[in-house]
Design a protein around this motif. Sequence first.
Motif, PDB file in Angstrom:
ATOM      1  N   GLN A   1       0.842  -1.192   0.000  1.00 25.87           N
ATOM      2  CA  GLN A   1       0.000   0.000   0.000  1.00 25.87           C
ATOM      3  C   GLN A   1       0.875   1.239   0.000  1.00 25.87           C
ATOM      4  OE1 GLN A   1      -3.125  -0.089   2.836  1.00 25.87           O
ATOM      5  NE2 GLN A   1      -3.761   2.013   2.488  1.00 25.87           N
ATOM      6  N   VAL A   2       0.499   2.221  -0.800  1.00 24.58           N
ATOM      7  CA  VAL A   2       1.284   3.446  -0.924  1.00 24.58           C
ATOM      8  C   VAL A   2       0.736   4.506   0.012  1.00 24.58           C
ATOM      9  CG1 VAL A   2       1.964   5.292  -2.500  1.00 24.58           C
ATOM     10  CG2 VAL A   2       1.870   2.926  -3.322  1.00 24.58           C
ATOM     11  N   GLN A   3       1.608   5.137   0.744  1.00 26.92           N
ATOM     12  CA  GLN A   3       1.237   6.233   1.633  1.00 26.92           C
ATOM     13  C   GLN A   3       2.103   7.445   1.348  1.00 26.92           C
ATOM     14  OE1 GLN A   3       1.551   4.517   5.610  1.00 26.92           O
ATOM     15  NE2 GLN A   3      -0.667   4.287   5.683  1.00 26.92           N
ATOM     16  N   LEU A   4       1.467   8.608   1.339  1.00 25.13           N
ATOM     17  CA  LEU A   4       2.176   9.867   1.169  1.00 25.13           C
ATOM     18  C   LEU A   4       2.086  10.646   2.470  1.00 25.13           C
ATOM     19  CD1 LEU A   4       1.713   9.015  -1.820  1.00 25.13           C
ATOM     20  CD2 LEU A   4       1.493  11.452  -2.349  1.00 25.13           C
ATOM     21  N   VAL A   5       3.219  11.148   2.928  1.00 25.23           N
ATOM     22  CA  VAL A   5       3.255  11.916   4.159  1.00 25.23           C
ATOM     23  C   VAL A   5       3.974  13.239   3.899  1.00 25.23           C
ATOM     24  CG1 VAL A   5       4.019  12.005   6.551  1.00 25.23           C
ATOM     25  CG2 VAL A   5       3.253   9.834   5.570  1.00 25.23           C
ATOM     26  N   GLU A   6       3.273  14.327   4.180  1.00 23.55           N
ATOM     27  CA  GLU A   6       3.852  15.653   4.032  1.00 23.55           C
ATOM     28  C   GLU A   6       4.409  16.138   5.366  1.00 23.55           C
ATOM     29  OE1 GLU A   6      -0.091  15.719   1.579  1.00 23.55           O
ATOM     30  OE2 GLU A   6       0.578  15.035   3.549  1.00 23.55           O
ATOM     31  N   SER A   7       5.410  17.001   5.294  1.00 17.12           N
ATOM     32  CA  SER A   7       5.964  17.630   6.482  1.00 17.12           C
ATOM     33  C   SER A   7       6.532  18.982   6.095  1.00 17.12           C
ATOM     34  CB  SER A   7       7.052  16.753   7.109  1.00 17.12           C
ATOM     35  OG  SER A   7       8.142  16.594   6.214  1.00 17.12           O
ATOM     36  N   GLY A   8       6.803  19.793   7.116  1.00 12.99           N
ATOM     37  CA  GLY A   8       7.449  21.072   6.879  1.00 12.99           C
ATOM     38  C   GLY A   8       6.544  22.288   6.967  1.00 12.99           C
ATOM     39  N   GLY A   9       5.262  22.067   7.157  1.00 12.41           N
ATOM     40  CA  GLY A   9       4.363  23.197   7.290  1.00 12.41           C
ATOM     41  C   GLY A   9       4.554  23.903   8.619  1.00 12.41           C
ATOM     42  N   GLY A  10       3.888  25.046   8.755  1.00 14.06           N
ATOM     43  CA  GLY A  10       3.987  25.787   9.998  1.00 14.06           C
ATOM     44  C   GLY A  10       3.562  27.224   9.828  1.00 14.06           C
ATOM     45  N   ALA A  96      -2.844  27.978   3.569  1.00 13.28           N
ATOM     46  CA  ALA A  96      -3.698  26.887   3.098  1.00 13.28           C
ATOM     47  C   ALA A  96      -3.167  25.578   3.670  1.00 13.28           C
ATOM     48  CB  ALA A  96      -3.706  26.817   1.570  1.00 13.28           C
ATOM     49  N   VAL A  97      -3.949  24.534   3.459  1.00 16.24           N
ATOM     50  CA  VAL A  97      -3.437  23.179   3.683  1.00 16.24           C
ATOM     51  C   VAL A  97      -2.818  22.716   2.368  1.00 16.24           C
ATOM     52  CG1 VAL A  97      -3.986  20.799   4.291  1.00 16.24           C
ATOM     53  CG2 VAL A  97      -5.177  22.691   5.435  1.00 16.24           C
ATOM     54  N   TYR A  98      -1.599  22.265   2.444  1.00 15.38           N
ATOM     55  CA  TYR A  98      -0.877  21.832   1.257  1.00 15.38           C
ATOM     56  C   TYR A  98      -0.850  20.303   1.195  1.00 15.38           C
ATOM     57  CZ  TYR A  98       0.621  26.556   0.205  1.00 15.38           C
ATOM     58  OH  TYR A  98       0.624  27.887  -0.153  1.00 15.38           O
ATOM     59  N   TYR A  99      -1.218  19.795   0.035  1.00 16.07           N
ATOM     60  CA  TYR A  99      -1.300  18.357  -0.175  1.00 16.07           C
ATOM     61  C   TYR A  99      -0.300  17.914  -1.227  1.00 16.07           C
ATOM     62  CZ  TYR A  99      -5.844  18.739   2.163  1.00 16.07           C
ATOM     63  OH  TYR A  99      -6.845  18.985   3.060  1.00 16.07           O
ATOM     64  N   CYS A 100       0.296  16.784  -0.980  1.00 11.99           N
ATOM     65  CA  CYS A 100       1.179  16.162  -1.956  1.00 11.99           C
ATOM     66  C   CYS A 100       0.389  15.131  -2.751  1.00 11.99           C
ATOM     67  CB  CYS A 100       2.334  15.490  -1.230  1.00 11.99           C
ATOM     68  SG  CYS A 100       3.489  14.601  -2.297  1.00 11.99           S
ATOM     69  N   SER A 101       0.698  15.036  -4.020  1.00 16.96           N
ATOM     70  CA  SER A 101       0.035  14.039  -4.861  1.00 16.96           C
ATOM     71  C   SER A 101       1.061  13.265  -5.672  1.00 16.96           C
ATOM     72  CB  SER A 101      -0.953  14.713  -5.817  1.00 16.96           C
ATOM     73  OG  SER A 101      -0.249  15.410  -6.840  1.00 16.96           O
ATOM     74  N   LEU A 102       0.693  12.056  -6.004  1.00 18.00           N
ATOM     75  CA  LEU A 102       1.501  11.217  -6.886  1.00 18.00           C
ATOM     76  C   LEU A 102       0.555  10.642  -7.930  1.00 18.00           C
ATOM     77  CD1 LEU A 102       4.200   8.664  -5.853  1.00 18.00           C
ATOM     78  CD2 LEU A 102       2.563   8.122  -7.649  1.00 18.00           C
ATOM     79  N   ARG A 103       0.834  10.926  -9.171  1.00 19.65           N
ATOM     80  CA  ARG A 103      -0.006  10.454 -10.266  1.00 19.65           C
ATOM     81  C   ARG A 103       0.652   9.237 -10.902  1.00 19.65           C
ATOM     82  NH1 ARG A 103      -1.821  14.095 -15.514  1.00 19.65           N
ATOM     83  NH2 ARG A 103      -3.348  12.626 -16.357  1.00 19.65           N
ATOM     84  N   GLY A 112      -1.590  12.708  -0.014  1.00 16.97           N
ATOM     85  CA  GLY A 112      -1.260  12.779   1.381  1.00 16.97           C
ATOM     86  C   GLY A 112      -2.399  13.409   2.158  1.00 16.97           C
ATOM     87  N   ARG A 113      -2.201  13.518   3.461  1.00 15.65           N
ATOM     88  CA  ARG A 113      -3.249  14.078   4.320  1.00 15.65           C
ATOM     89  C   ARG A 113      -3.120  15.581   4.478  1.00 15.65           C
ATOM     90  NH1 ARG A 113      -4.543   9.840   9.239  1.00 15.65           N
ATOM     91  NH2 ARG A 113      -5.148   8.095   7.920  1.00 15.65           N
ATOM     92  N   GLY A 114      -2.031  16.144   4.029  1.00 17.38           N
ATOM     93  CA  GLY A 114      -1.885  17.588   4.052  1.00 17.38           C
ATOM     94  C   GLY A 114      -1.076  18.110   5.225  1.00 17.38           C
ATOM     95  N   THR A 115      -0.531  19.298   5.021  1.00 20.89           N
ATOM     96  CA  THR A 115       0.201  20.003   6.069  1.00 20.89           C
ATOM     97  C   THR A 115      -0.201  21.468   6.023  1.00 20.89           C
ATOM     98  OG1 THR A 115       2.396  20.446   7.006  1.00 20.89           O
ATOM     99  CG2 THR A 115       2.242  20.430   4.601  1.00 20.89           C
ATOM    100  N   GLN A 116      -0.442  22.041   7.179  1.00 22.22           N
ATOM    101  CA  GLN A 116      -0.942  23.422   7.256  1.00 22.22           C
ATOM    102  C   GLN A 116       0.208  24.411   7.105  1.00 22.22           C
ATOM    103  OE1 GLN A 116      -4.231  24.696   7.738  1.00 22.22           O
ATOM    104  NE2 GLN A 116      -3.213  26.642   7.297  1.00 22.22           N
ATOM    105  N   VAL A 117      -0.001  25.380   6.242  1.00 24.94           N
ATOM    106  CA  VAL A 117       0.922  26.510   6.094  1.00 24.94           C
ATOM    107  C   VAL A 117       0.151  27.772   6.417  1.00 24.94           C
ATOM    108  CG1 VAL A 117       2.287  27.881   4.473  1.00 24.94           C
ATOM    109  CG2 VAL A 117       2.387  25.378   4.390  1.00 24.94           C
TER     110      VAL A 117
END
Length: 121
Positions: A1-10, A96-103, A112-117
């Motif tokens: 199963q593929v999971q995307l995890v974002e980090s670095g927001g703030g 905004a909430v920033y989301y990562c995607s993989l096509r 991903g679930r998003g990270t708040q900026v």
Amino acid sequence: QVQLVESGGGLVQPGGSLRLSCVASGRILHILSMGWYRQTPGQQREVVATITSDGTTNYADSVQGRFTISSISRDNTGTKTTVNLQMDNLKPEDTAVYYCSLRYGLRSFYWGRGTQVTVSS
């Protein structure tokens, strides 16, 4: 199963910088592109920046010249894929909430679930 995890927001002041990272875990046979999207309450998710597997980039007009998406990086096992987004000269409207995607297909995406900026003084 593929999971995307974002980090670095703030929280950052206007004019500041943040670097978002996205790590996709899992075996992915083929990647067409990866990208970053953002969404604010009550609004549709919008594209911020994308990059194809051959390195072609695309940016929203609102972030052109301020944001830079990295190339797609894969580890030797093919089970960890990374893409980053360098955001400079941030503005309050970038909040905004920033989301990562993989096509991986014509209409097939992992998200991903998003990270708040938040950009505020």
